[in-house]
Design an enzyme around this catalytic site. Structure first.
Site, PDB file in Angstrom:
ATOM      1  CB  THR A  54      -4.565 -47.710  85.357  1.00  0.00           C
ATOM      2  OG1 THR A  54      -3.832 -48.698  86.089  1.00  0.00           O
ATOM      3  CG2 THR A  54      -5.045 -48.338  84.071  1.00  0.00           C
ATOM      4  NE  ARG A  55      -8.610 -42.526  88.929  1.00  0.00           N
ATOM      5  CZ  ARG A  55      -8.813 -42.090  90.178  1.00  0.00           C
ATOM      6  NH1 ARG A  55      -8.601 -42.913  91.195  1.00  0.00           N
ATOM      7  NH2 ARG A  55      -9.212 -40.864  90.409  1.00  0.00           N
TER       8      ARG A  55
END
Length: 249
Positions: free
Chosen positions: A15-16
């Site tokens: 996600t990051r």
């Protein structure tokens, strides 16, 4: 020579990374970072047929990119590292030894993994943990040892006492297990914790409590090798480190 297998955890979404691309397919110097883990496993003695990627997020895209030189198992839900390895239980079986590696650590070298495997076999351990000593160990699981330097446990940052937080030897998340012992303890893992996840580190607790064999560590010489890539900034950092090592685009 014992048969050496490798299970590479490659199911995460990342996600990051702020990208639709599966995390392990982000390129480092023009090559998907999971390829570095595959190469390191091969250099440490695992045949391509004895390497298994645990895939999840956009699994088909990962398979397409990496190709059919390795095996795959699907982790449909991401329920922790222990669950990911559990998905590969059939592949692990009871023969030889199994390295558990990460698909987002492109800096680990075959030389280091070979050293880990050699120590594991020489000492006849149940599991050997690759560790690093960091100036700032914040955020990592700490390796707790007794006064004689023998392994006691791995404690996560959030569960560590103030004294344990001062320990600077950390868990890299890479291991070599005796395959038969790993298979045995995977079946005993539970998700009875705040996150309802299955933690791979719990297998080590089971090995210790049931006295199934020795648990030992090998400290990596260059702590850069255990750096995971979770963001675009860390991707750039990994590229810079590899460039310094002389791997050009």
């Amino acid at each position: 020579m014992e048969r050496i297998k490798a299970v590479i955890l490659a199911a995460g979404k990342g996600t990051r990374m702020k990208s639709e691309l599966p995390k392990v397919l982000h390129e480092v110097l023009g090559k998907p970072m999971v390829e570095y883990s595959i190469e390191a496993a091969t250099e440490a003695g695992a045949e391509a047929a004895d390497i298994c990627l645990v895939v999840g997020h956009k699994a088909e895209m990962v398979k397409e990119t990496v190709g059919d030189k390795v095996n795959y198992v699907l982790q449909e839900e991401q329920l922790g590292t222990g669950h990911a390895v559990k998905c590969a239980a059939e592949f692990i079986g009871n023969e030889g030894l199994t390295m558990v590696l990460c698909g987002d650590t492109p800096l680990v070298t075959g030389k280091t993994l070979k050293k880990l495997v050699t120590a594991h076999m020489t000492e006849k351990n149940a599991v050997t943990v690759l560790t690093a000593v960091l100036d700032d160990p914040a955020g990592y699981g700490r390796i707790i040892k007794d006064n004689w330097g023998k392994f006691v446990k791995i404690v996560e940052q959030k569960d560590a006492s103030l004294e344990e937080q001062r320990v600077d030897e950390i868990n890299s998340g890479m291991y070599v297990f005796d395959s038969a012992i790993l298979s045995r303890v995977l079946s005993k893992l539970n998700n009875d914790n705040a996150q309802s996840e299955y933690y791979l580190t719990d297998t080590i607790e089971i090995i210790k409590s049931e006295r199934l064999g020795e648990v030992a560590t090998v400290i990596v010489e260059n702590a850069d090798e255990i750096k995971g890539v979770n963001s675009a900034e860390q991707l750039t950092e990994a590229e810079q480190i590899l460039q310094k090592r002389g791997k050009s685009r």
